[in-house]
Design an enzyme around this catalytic site. Structure first.
Site, PDB file in Angstrom:
ATOM      1  CE  LYS A  83      -5.793  -9.178  11.879  1.00 32.43           C
ATOM      2  NZ  LYS A  83      -4.912  -8.277  12.659  1.00 32.43           N
ATOM      3  N   GLY A 183       3.700   3.505   2.833  1.00 36.09           N
ATOM      4  CA  GLY A 183       2.374   3.546   3.434  1.00 36.09           C
ATOM      5  C   GLY A 183       2.298   4.622   4.500  1.00 36.09           C
ATOM      6  N   GLY A 185      -0.540   5.635   6.092  1.00 34.84           N
ATOM      7  CA  GLY A 185      -1.874   5.528   6.658  1.00 34.84           C
ATOM      8  C   GLY A 185      -1.864   5.680   8.163  1.00 34.84           C
ATOM      9  CE  LYS A 186      -7.255   2.431  10.619  1.00 32.31           C
ATOM     10  NZ  LYS A 186      -7.881   1.238  11.226  1.00 32.31           N
ATOM     11  CB  VAL A 187       1.009   2.389  11.501  1.00 36.08           C
ATOM     12  CG1 VAL A 187       2.349   2.216  12.213  1.00 36.08           C
ATOM     13  CG2 VAL A 187      -0.072   1.577  12.199  1.00 36.08           C
ATOM     14  N   GLY A 188       1.815   4.680   9.493  1.00 30.66           N
ATOM     15  CA  GLY A 188       2.916   5.341   8.809  1.00 30.66           C
ATOM     16  C   GLY A 188       3.066   6.811   9.149  1.00 30.66           C
TER      17      GLY A 188
END
Length: 360
Positions: A83, A183, A185-188
Site C-alpha cells: 500500500k 458512506g 461514495g465510490k462503492v456505497g
C-alpha cells in the site's frame, strides 16, 4: 529528486520493506509499504490524504499494506500485499508533476510494488502515474485498463453480504432486510443499487452533501439519517461501513442493533479484540478484507490483459470464500476474522514455500 530512504528491517510489524519518498519541488511526501511478496509482487492502492502527522500516515500504510496481503491471498491472487500513502490534501497539492514524481518512485522498486486507486486517487491519476512507471493498475479503459474498480468492489461486498444473510437467516438474499450504508461514495452508491435491486430497504448517511443529493435524486426510496452514530443506533439488520476505517470500535459496537456487519471500508476493526466483542454480542462480522476484494480482483486482472466478465466471475466467488470462512469459524469456535486470517496465512505459507524450489 529529494530524499529516497528505504529499510529492509521495518521493525516488529512484519513488513518486508517500507520506503519513504519525497520530492520537495512538487510537494510530494509519500510512504510505500510492502508487507509480503510471498505470493508475488505486492499490489495495493495509493491513498492521498491530509494526515495529521507523518506518524499517522505511517501507521495507516502499515495497517493497509498488511491487510492487502491477506486480501490478495484470500482472493486467490498470485500477488503479495502493499500500500502507499501520499501525505497532503489532494484538493490543494495534487498536480501532474507530483503524480509523475510519485510514479518515478514506484518504478524504482522494479516491480516489487504495483499501485492502483484508493481514497483521494482516481483512474485519471493512475494514467498520469503510468507515464513514469509500468507498475500501475486501475487505469482508464482508453489506456487498456479496467476503469472504475469500485464497480466490482461493490459487487464483491454484495456477494459477501449474501453469504452472511444465508448464514444468519437461511437464504442468500437481502430481500426484506434493512441495510444501513455508511458512506455513499465510490462503492456505497453501487452497493445501494445492488441492495435495492435485491429487495432490501436501505438506510444511509454520508458527510458529503453532494452524495446525499445524489441519493435523494437517484434513489428517493432510501431513508437518510444525520450521521454514522444515528445509523449505528437505527433499527437495521445489516450495517455496511463503506467510508474510512475504524468504524467498529468500543463506542459503536455496544450501540449496534444490526445482526450482520458487511461493508467495503478497510480496517473496520478499530483495535484487536473488537472481533470478540462483536461475537459476544451475537453480531456476525464478515472480515472487510475478504468481502471488499472485488476491486483488487478487478485491477489485478489488468496485469494479464483486462477482461471484465472474467474479473466479475472471480469477484462473484467472494460469496463462496465468505461461506467457507463462516463455516470454518463455526467449526473451530473462533470469530470469522480469526478464521479468515488462518486461511490467508495458510495460503501464503503453502504457496510461498514453493519459491524455495530453485529453478534454473
Amino acid at each position: 529528486m529529494g530524499v529516497f530512504a528505504s529499510t529492509d528491517d521495518p521493525g516488529s510489524t512484519g513488513h518486508e520493506q517500507v520506503v519513504f519518498c519525497q520530492d520537495k519541488q512538487t510537494g510530494l511526501k509519500a510512504i510505500i509499504g510492502i508487507y509480503s511478496t510471498a505470493l508475488g509482487p505486492a499490489l495495493g492502492g495509493t491513498r492521498f490524504y491530509p494526515y495529521a502527522s507523518e506518524e499517522a500516515a505511517l501507521a495507516d500504510v502499515l495497517d493497509l499494506s498488511r491487510g492487502m496481503a491477506y486480501k490478495n491471498a484470500l482472493a486467490g491472487l498470485d500477488l503479495g500485499g502493499g500500500k502507499a500513502v501520499i501525505w497532503g490534501d489532494p484538493e490543494q497539492i495534487k498536480s501532474e508533476a507530483l503524480l509523475r514524481a510519485y510514479g518515478r518512485f514506484v518504478e524504482s522498486l522494479a516491480g516489487r510494488y504495483y499501485t492502483a486507486c484508493d481514497v483521494g486517487t482516481y483512474v485519471a491519476d493512475m494514467d498520469v502515474i503510468a507515464r513514469e512507471t509500468r507498475y500501475v493498475t486501475g487505469r482508464s479503459v482508453e489506456h487498456g485498463g479496467a476503469g472504475d474498480s469500485s464497480i466490482l468492489t461493490a459487487w464483491g461486498v454484495f456477494q459477501g453480504m449474501r453469504a452472511a444473510a444465508e448464514h444468519v437467516w437461511g437464504a442468500p438474499t437481502l430481500a426484506g432486510k434493512r441495510v444501513g450504508v455508511a458512506g455513499l461514495g465510490k462503492v456505497g452508491k453501487y452497493l445501494t443499487k445492488h441492495l435495492l435491486d435485491d429487495g432490501a430497504e436501505v438506510v444511509a448517511t454520508d458527510v458529503n452533501p453532494k452524495a446525499l443529493e445524489w441519493v435523494r435524486t437517484t434513489h428517493p426510496q432510501v431513508e437518510l439519517v444525520d450521521d454514522a452514530t444515528a445509523l449505528v443506533a437505527a433499527d437495521i439488520d445489516v450495517y455496511a461501513p463503506c467510508a474510512l476505517g475504524g468504524a467498529l470500535n468500543d463506542d459503536t459496537v455496544p450501540a449496534l442493533r444490526a445482526k450482520v456487519v458487511t461493508g467495503a471500508a478497510n480496517n473496520q476493526l478499530a483495535h484487536p479484540g473488537i472481533e470478540k466483542l462483536l461475537a459476544d454480542r451475537g453480531i456476525l462480522y464478515t472480515p472487510d478484507y475478504v468481502v471488499n476484494a472485488g476491486g483488487v480482483i478487478q485491477v489485478a486482472d489488468e496485469i494479464e490483459g483486462f477482461n471484465f466478465e472474467r474479473a466479475k466471475l472471480r469477484a462473484t466467488k467472494i460469496y463462496d470464500t465468505t461461506r467457507e470462512i463462516l463455516q470454518l469459524a463455526d467449526d473451530e469456535g473462533v470469530p470469522p476474522a480469526v478464521a479468515a486470517d488462518r486461511l490467508a496465512e495458510r495460503r501464503m505459507a503453502d504457496v510461498g514455500r514453493l519459491r524455495t524450489i530453485l529453478l534454473r
